[in-house]
Structures are given as C-alpha cells and as structure tokens.
Design an enzyme around this catalytic site. Structure first.
Site, PDB file in Angstrom:
ATOM      1  N   SER A 126       6.173  18.805 -44.033  1.00 34.09           N
ATOM      2  CA  SER A 126       6.986  18.213 -43.144  1.00 34.09           C
ATOM      3  C   SER A 126       6.907  19.903 -41.912  1.00 34.09           C
ATOM      4  CB  SER A 126       8.497  18.675 -43.949  1.00 34.09           C
ATOM      5  OG  SER A 126       9.582  19.007 -42.743  1.00 34.09           O
ATOM      6  N   TYR A 150      14.453  23.128 -50.433  1.00 36.52           N
ATOM      7  CA  TYR A 150      13.462  21.978 -50.091  1.00 36.52           C
ATOM      8  C   TYR A 150      12.323  22.623 -49.022  1.00 36.52           C
ATOM      9  CZ  TYR A 150      11.695  18.149 -47.109  1.00 36.52           C
ATOM     10  OH  TYR A 150      11.000  17.509 -46.740  1.00 36.52           O
ATOM     11  N   LYS A 154       8.133  22.670 -49.826  1.00 40.00           N
ATOM     12  CA  LYS A 154       6.954  22.059 -48.747  1.00 40.00           C
ATOM     13  C   LYS A 154       5.573  23.532 -49.037  1.00 40.00           C
ATOM     14  CE  LYS A 154       8.171  17.617 -49.411  1.00 40.00           C
ATOM     15  NZ  LYS A 154       7.475  17.188 -49.942  1.00 40.00           N
ATOM     16  N   ARG A 232      14.528  16.091 -30.454  1.00 40.06           N
ATOM     17  CA  ARG A 232      12.976  16.290 -32.016  1.00 40.06           C
ATOM     18  C   ARG A 232      11.886  15.800 -31.586  1.00 40.06           C
ATOM     19  NH1 ARG A 232      16.004  19.814 -33.178  1.00 40.06           N
ATOM     20  NH2 ARG A 232      16.808  20.388 -35.565  1.00 40.06           N
TER      21      ARG A 232
END
Ligand code: NAD
Ligand code: UD1
Length: 338
Positions: A126, A150, A154, A232
């Site tokens: 991610s 989280y 990753k 984003r």
C-alpha cells in the site's frame, strides 16, 4: 501451458476484480478466502460474468496444514496474496489481530510456498508505507514509514520478503503499492461492499448518493492543496486488476524482487471527487467540512513510471469512469451483496 494462480483473499474487493481479469486472460484460478470481509456471491458473479469457473476453497491463510494440503493437491505456478485486514482505525484498537492476520498469515503462506517449491508471489502492499512523503510525486525509492499497525503490518511483510529474497534468490517477488483503489467493474455486478460505515471516501460518497447517509464529512479544509481538502491518487479497480496480470507476466520473466507504485500519477481533492460523483449520479450531494482526521496526510500521489517501464502497465481510466462505475454498482446493489 495454462498457468494456475492461487489468489488468497480473492473474494474481496480488489481480489474479485483481479480474479475476473485472470479468468479473462486464460489463467486457472484457485481462491482461498475465509470470507471474514467478503461474500461468496462476489465469486458467483465473477463466474457468471466470465462464463468460466474458478475453484473456491474456504480457509484461512494462517492454517498451515490446510495450505500444505492445498499446495500438494494443486500444481500452483504463482500466488497473488490479497488476504488481510485493512481498516486503519481497527488496527489501532486491535493490533494483535492485525499482526496475526496479516503478518503471521504471510509467514504461514510463505512457508507453505517454500515447502511446495512455489516461488512466484504478487503481494498487496500500500502507498501507506510512504507515511507523510517529503515531496511529490512519490517514487519507489522514497523512505518508508508508517503511523499505525495496519501500515506497519504491510511494511513488515515487505521487509520479510526482502530478507527471504536475500536468503534465496530463486524467489520472485512483486510488491505492489496501491494508491487509492475505487470504482467497480463496468457491469455494476461486482464492486466494493464495505461492512458498516465506510471509512474510505468513495464508498461513503456513494452511500450519500443512494440515500443511506445524510451528508459527507470532509476531513479538513485547510490543507495546502488547491481547494484546501486532501489530495489522493485514485485508481480504478479494473486498472489495478490489470496491474496484477502484468505483475504475473513480469514474474515469468524471472525478475527477482521489486516494489511498484500502482497509481495514475494524478491527484484529486475530496471536493474534486465529490463533484465528479455528482456528475456521475446527476444529484447534488450534501457535505460539511469538519476537522482533519488524525493520521491523514495532505497530499499523496504516485510517480507510476517504474510500473510503466518494467511491467508495461499504465492506468487507463479517469475519475469520471471511476465514479460512473462506482455509482452503477451502488445503484444496482444498494445493500452490497446482501
Ligand atoms: P477486502 O477486505 O475486500 O479483501 C480481503 C479479502 O481477504 C477478503 O475477502 C477477506 O475475507 C479475506 N481475508 C482476510 N483475512 C484472511 C485470512 N486470514 N485468510 C483468508 N482470507 C482472508 O480488501 P481489499 O480492498 O480487496 O484489499 C485487498 C488487499 O489489498 C489487502 O491486503 C489490503 O490491505 C490491500 N490494500 C487495499 C487497499 C484498499 O484501499 N482497498 C489499499 C492498499 C492495499
Ligand atoms: C486510507 C488509509 C490508508 C489506506 C487507504 C486505502 C487512513 C488514515 N489511511 O487512506 O492506510 O492505505 O485508505 O485503503 O485511514 N475523506 C473525507 N471524508 C470521509 C472519508 C475520507 O474527507 O468520510 C478524505 C480523507 O481525509 C482523504 C481522502 O478523503 O483526504 C481519502 O480518504 P480514504 O479513502 O480514507 O483514503 P486514505 O486516507 O488515502
């Protein structure tokens, strides 16, 4: 010869769209999913949309014995590993659940692959691994940092994959760093089906459009962006699905280990996306600007040059298609797969 791909988490949002593309491209697909955040109905629809069948195994990536049986029974050429939990807030409240599911799950999968002699893996990473980037656009060699369990899960898996590769260069590993996946298959038959109140922007806007939520809360109107709201790199889930096909093709050329940004290279603000969705659904959508969400960064978008050069992959779909397809899915399935 037909390649057989094991897709963990294949019933989920990105997994289901990727399974569809893999079937369309002629791969044999085996899905392993515990359905903790998905419905078997997504895979029924993938099969009816493609007219092809895939094998579905209900199970957990943490179940090493089940994985060994799976690899013994099937000649698997490559694994695409989506299975994992992904809610940032929940990871802060339940870190052990995240480390167990995501990190231990990856260890268990890699051990089974190692025993079975399967060396090709595409891993779902991610853009969260870039933390708050010092400059934009983001290239793959930017320093990594994370602010929540989280994101750390990753990053830990990425580090683990690097150690594995250092120990044995026969591994062949593509780490795909997704930016912000949105949209749905253009049929409106499969799409994102978040449980409860959506955390992410597009599903939230879609639920406002369909009347399930009153208004969008825009988290922060004072960022250093063109309209003050967060920017984003939204990427259509079908472009992302194609990126996995390209990554599998790259692995067959025996490339080693590399991380790739999967983004469009363009940034859109929260209000840009809201207005794009308004155009797609033909309605005015209510919103209120509220405080920033803790942990959010102002702007984040990819430099996708490496994926273009190495994977021969480029995002093709723009924000209008993203919103039109998300809206079609939402309208046809106001309550998701239920
Ligand atoms: P999702 O929740 O829709 O899909 C994940 C799937 O994995 C679900 O079907 C779930 O039931 C399954 N699963 C979870 N834990 C499992 C386990 N222990 N064993 C077997 N199956 C399990 O999520 P998604 O949006 O499709 O994301 C897929 C992957 O991509 C995740 O690893 C996620 O962290 C990563 N990712 C997602 C995004 C995003 O915005 N959606 C962004 C970056 C990275
Ligand atoms: C979030 C996760 C990130 C994960 C990514 C993709 C956080 C802090 N980060 O990123 O780890 O990799 O999803 O799944 O949760 N927004 C609103 N109102 C809303 C929802 C969002 O204004 O109701 C804004 C956000 O402030 C942000 C943009 O919309 O500016 C996108 O938000 P979101 O979809 O949650 O994605 P990210 O924050 O980029």
């Amino acid at each position: 010869m037909t390649s057989t791909v094991l897709v963990t988490g294949g019933a989920g949002y990105i997994g289901s769209h990727t399974c569809l593309r893999l079937l369309e491209c002629g791969y044999r697909v085996i899905v392993l999913d515990n359905f903790s955040n998905s419905s078997p109905e997504a895979l029924n629809r993938v099969q009816s949309l493609t007219g092809k069948t895939l094998e579905i195994i209900t199970g957990d990536v943490n179940d090493g014995a089940a994985l060994n049986t799976l690899f013994a029974r099937h000649q698997i050429d490559a694994v695409v590993h989506f299975a994992g939990l992904k809610a940032v807030g929940e990871s802060v409240a339940e870190p052990l659940m995240y480390y167990h599911n995501n990190v231990s799950g990856a260890v268990s999968l890699l051990q089974a692959m190692q025993s079975a002699g399967v060396r090709d893996l595409v891993f779902s990473s991610s853009a969260t691994v870039y933390g708050d980037p010092a400059s934009l656009p983001i290239t793959e060699d930017f320093p990594t940092s994370t602010t929540n369990p989280y994101g750390r899960s990753k990053l830990m898996i990425e580090e683990m994959l690097r150690d594995l590769y250092r120990s044995d260069a026969s591994w062949n590993l593509a780490l795909l760093r997704y930016f912000n996946p949105v949209g749905a298959h253009p049929s409106g038959q499969i799409g994102e089906d978040p449980a409860g109140i959506p955390n992410n922007l597009l599903p939230y806007i879609a639920q406002v459009a369909v009347g399930r939520r009153e208004h969008l809360s825009v988290f922060g109107g004072d960022y250093e962006t063109h309209d003050g709201t967060g920017v984003r790199d939204y990427i259509h889930v079908m472009d992302l699905a194609e990126g996995h096909v390209k990554a599998l093709q790259w692995l067959t050329r025996k490339q080693g280990l590399a991380a790739f940004n999967l983004g469009t290279g363009s940034g859109y603000s929260v209000l840009d996306m809201l207005h794009a969705f308004e155009r797609a659904c033909g309605k005015t959508l209510a919103y209120q600007i509220v405080d920033r969400r803790p942990g959010d960064v102002g702007s984040c978008y990819a430099d996708p040059t490496l994926a273009a050069r190495e994977l021969d992959w480029k995002a093709e779909r723009g924000v209008n298609a993203m919103c039109a397809d998300a809206w079609r899915w939402q309208q046809q399935n106001p309550n998701g797969y239920n």
